[in-house]
Design a protein around this motif. Structure first.
Motif, PDB file in Angstrom:
ATOM      1  N   TYR A  18       0.794  -1.227   0.000  1.00 39.59           N
ATOM      2  CA  TYR A  18       0.000   0.000   0.000  1.00 39.59           C
ATOM      3  C   TYR A  18       0.828   1.280   0.000  1.00 39.59           C
ATOM      4  N   LEU A  19       1.857   1.339   0.815  1.00 37.35           N
ATOM      5  CA  LEU A  19       2.639   2.570   0.886  1.00 37.35           C
ATOM      6  C   LEU A  19       3.353   2.909  -0.426  1.00 37.35           C
ATOM      7  N   PRO A  20       3.833   1.922  -1.205  1.00 32.03           N
ATOM      8  CA  PRO A  20       4.391   2.291  -2.513  1.00 32.03           C
ATOM      9  C   PRO A  20       3.383   2.983  -3.418  1.00 32.03           C
ATOM     10  N   VAL A  21       2.105   2.612  -3.288  1.00 31.41           N
ATOM     11  CA  VAL A  21       1.054   3.267  -4.079  1.00 31.41           C
ATOM     12  C   VAL A  21       0.737   4.640  -3.494  1.00 31.41           C
ATOM     13  N   LEU A  22       0.462   4.683  -2.204  1.00 30.19           N
ATOM     14  CA  LEU A  22       0.094   5.949  -1.563  1.00 30.19           C
ATOM     15  C   LEU A  22       1.228   6.966  -1.642  1.00 30.19           C
ATOM     16  N   GLY A  23       2.455   6.489  -1.447  1.00 28.47           N
ATOM     17  CA  GLY A  23       3.601   7.394  -1.463  1.00 28.47           C
ATOM     18  C   GLY A  23       3.892   7.989  -2.820  1.00 28.47           C
ATOM     19  N   GLY A  24       3.360   7.384  -3.879  1.00 34.99           N
ATOM     20  CA  GLY A  24       3.612   7.887  -5.219  1.00 34.99           C
ATOM     21  C   GLY A  24       2.493   8.716  -5.808  1.00 34.99           C
TER      22      GLY A  24
ATOM     23  N   LEU B  95       1.590   8.902   8.862  1.00 36.35           N
ATOM     24  CA  LEU B  95       1.794   7.536   9.327  1.00 36.35           C
ATOM     25  C   LEU B  95       1.518   7.417  10.817  1.00 36.35           C
ATOM     26  N   HIS B  96       0.996   6.234  11.211  1.00 37.60           N
ATOM     27  CA  HIS B  96       0.810   5.973  12.635  1.00 37.60           C
ATOM     28  C   HIS B  96       1.177   4.537  12.972  1.00 37.60           C
ATOM     29  N   THR B  97       2.046   4.370  13.946  1.00 38.78           N
ATOM     30  CA  THR B  97       2.299   3.102  14.609  1.00 38.78           C
ATOM     31  C   THR B  97       2.880   3.423  15.977  1.00 38.78           C
ATOM     32  N   ARG B  98       2.653   2.544  16.918  1.00 35.88           N
ATOM     33  CA  ARG B  98       3.196   2.769  18.259  1.00 35.88           C
ATOM     34  C   ARG B  98       4.655   2.323  18.370  1.00 35.88           C
TER      35      ARG B  98
ATOM     36  N   GLY C  80       9.071   6.234   7.818  1.00 35.55           N
ATOM     37  CA  GLY C  80       9.035   7.672   7.558  1.00 35.55           C
ATOM     38  C   GLY C  80      10.267   8.151   6.822  1.00 35.55           C
ATOM     39  N   ASP C  81      11.430   7.640   7.209  1.00 35.51           N
ATOM     40  CA  ASP C  81      12.665   8.012   6.520  1.00 35.51           C
ATOM     41  C   ASP C  81      12.642   7.521   5.076  1.00 35.51           C
ATOM     42  N   GLY C  82      12.158   6.306   4.873  1.00 39.69           N
ATOM     43  CA  GLY C  82      12.106   5.751   3.525  1.00 39.69           C
ATOM     44  C   GLY C  82      11.225   6.555   2.596  1.00 39.69           C
ATOM     45  N   LEU C  83      10.149   7.112   3.154  1.00 37.93           N
ATOM     46  CA  LEU C  83       9.229   7.926   2.352  1.00 37.93           C
ATOM     47  C   LEU C  83       9.584   9.414   2.388  1.00 37.93           C
ATOM     48  N   ARG C  84      10.634   9.751   3.142  1.00 36.85           N
ATOM     49  CA  ARG C  84      11.094  11.137   3.283  1.00 36.85           C
ATOM     50  C   ARG C  84       9.986  12.051   3.821  1.00 36.85           C
TER      51      ARG C  84
ATOM     52  N   HIS D 169       3.244   9.792  13.549  1.00 36.03           N
ATOM     53  CA  HIS D 169       2.450   9.882  14.769  1.00 36.03           C
ATOM     54  C   HIS D 169       2.550   8.584  15.571  1.00 36.03           C
ATOM     55  N   GLY D 170       2.960   8.719  16.815  1.00 33.45           N
ATOM     56  CA  GLY D 170       3.100   7.565  17.685  1.00 33.45           C
ATOM     57  C   GLY D 170       1.819   7.181  18.396  1.00 33.45           C
ATOM     58  N   ASP D 171       0.805   8.028  18.333  1.00 34.13           N
ATOM     59  CA  ASP D 171      -0.489   7.664  18.925  1.00 34.13           C
ATOM     60  C   ASP D 171      -1.610   8.128  18.019  1.00 34.13           C
ATOM     61  N   LEU D 172      -2.758   7.472  18.157  1.00 31.85           N
ATOM     62  CA  LEU D 172      -3.882   7.720  17.259  1.00 31.85           C
ATOM     63  C   LEU D 172      -4.475   9.113  17.468  1.00 31.85           C
TER      64      LEU D 172
END
Length: 305
Positions: A16-22, A30-33, A42-46, A53-56
Motif C-alpha cells: 500500500y505505501l508504494p502506491v500511496l507514497g507515489g 503515518l501511525h504506529t506505536r 518515515g525516513d524511507g518515504l522522506r 504519529h506515535g499515537d492515534l
C-alpha cells in the motif's frame, strides 16, 4: 488530500505505501506505536516529523480526509471505531474483525454516521480476475495453498481463506442457493478447508490446503467448452482447443497486477467525489466466513447448510 496510514506492517510496506507514497497531491501521515518502525518507514518515504504519529490521537488531530488501516486484525475493532466516530472515511485491510458481531457493529456504525467504510478485497480489482468475470462461469474453482502452515480455524479463515470466499462471491453468476463446507481439524489446527457454493446453473469450489507442496493461488472459470485459468494473479491461460498464455508484462507493477493500486484509487476517488461507500456487501463475505468457522470447528470438521 490528507490521508492516514494506520499500521506499518508487511502488507502496508510492500503493497500500500508504494502506491500511496507515489500519488500526487497526497499529504500522507503515518501511525504506529513502534517508534523504530515509524522512523524507518518515515525516513524511507522522506516524510517530515509532523507526518509521523506515535499515537492515534495525534493522527486524528490532523483532520484526516481518509484513512487506511493495516494494523493487526485484533486491533481493527478499536481503531476503526475511533476513525468512524471521528467521521473519517476508512479503508480496512481484510478482514474487518475476527468476530462477526464486531463486523456487524462496525458496518452499522459507519451507516449510522454516514461515513464510508471499505474492506480491502483487492482481488475484485486484479486484472486477471476481472477478466474472469467476463468469461462463462458454469464452474468456478479457486485454490489458495500454503506449505506447512496449519492454523487456528478462525485465524486461518478470516485472515486468509476470506480472499477465496470473497472471490467466489464476486464471480458467481447468480444467487447462492446452497453452501457446503468440509474441513480437517487436528489438535485444534485447520489443515484444509473446502467450500462449495451452488446456484441455478453454476457451482463454485474454493480450496485451501495449509499442508500443500507449494504456495500457490490458481483460479479457473469454465463453461461452454472454454476455460480461463489465472495462476498466481500473474499468468492468464485461455483454453479453447490449444491453450494461449498471457503473462504479466515486465514493467507492470505487482501492486497493479494484484489489484492493490486500483482498489486504493477507487476508494480515494469516492472520497474526493463525496460518495459514501458501504461495507454491507463485504459483511456478507464475513458472514459466510463465520459459517465456515462454525462448521469446521463445531460439527466434526464437515457440514452443509
Amino acid at each position: 488530500m490528507k490521508v492516514g496510514c494506520v499500521g506499518l506492517g508487511d502488507i502496508a510496506r510492500k503493497a500500500y505505501l508504494p502506491v500511496l507514497g507515489g500519488l500526487p497531491g497526497l499529504d500522507l501521515h503515518l501511525h504506529t506505536r513502534t517508534s523504530a518502525t515509524l522512523d524507518e518507514v518515515g525516513d524511507g518515504l522522506r516524510l517530515p516529523a509532523d507526518r509521523r504519529h506515535g499515537d492515534l490521537d495525534s493522527l486524528l488531530a490532523q483532520g484526516l480526509d481518509a484513512a487506511f488501516v493495516h494494523a493487526s486484525t485484533s486491533a481493527h475493532p478499536e481503531l476503526v471505531t475511533r476513525l468512524l466516530e471521528a467521521g473519517v472515511p476508512t479503508y480496512v485491510d481484510k478482514p474487518l474483525a475476527y468476530r462477526l458481531d464486531d463486523c456487524v457493529r462496525l458496518v452499522e456504525l459507519a451507516e449510522a454516521r454516514g461515513v464510508s467504510l471499505a474492506v480491502g478485497f483487492n482481488r475484485r480489482h486484479a486484472p486477471g480476475y476481472v477478466q474472469c468475470a467476463d468469461h462463462p462461469r458454469e464452474l468456478i474453482l479457486m485454490q489458495k495453498n500454503r506449505i506447512g502452515l496449519p492454523e487456528d480455524p478462525r485465524t486461518m479463515v478470516y485472515d486468509d481463506f476470506v480472499h477465496v470466499v470473497d472471490t467466489l462471491r464476486f464471480l458467481v453468476p447468480g444467487e447462492i442457493e446452497d453452501v457446503t463446507v468440509r474441513g480437517r481439524v487436528e489438535e485444534g489446527l485447520l489443515h484444509h478447508v473446502v467450500l462449495q457454493l451452488a446456484g441455478d446453473g453454476f457451482t463454485a469450489l474454493g480450496v485451501m490446503n495449509r499442508l500443500s507442496g507449494s504456495n500457490e493461488e490458481i483460479l479457473e472459470v469454465s463453461g461452454q467448452d472454454t476455460k480461463r485459468q489465472v495462476v498466481n494473479l500473474a499468468e492468464i491461460v485461455d483454453h479453447k482447443g490449444q491453450p494461449s498464455v498471457r503473462r504479466r508484462g515486465d514493467w507492470v507493477p505487482v501492486a497493479r497486477q494484484r489489484g492493490i493500486e486500483q482498489v486504493v484509487l477507487t476508494f480515494l476517488e469516492a472520497v474526493r467525489a463525496g460518495r459514501t461507500l458501504s461495507a454491507r456487501d463485504a459483511l456478507a463475505t464475513h458472514e459466510l466466513c463465520e459459517r465456515i468457522v462454525r462448521e469446521v470447528s463445531g460439527h466434526g470438521g464437515s457440514g452443509r447448510s
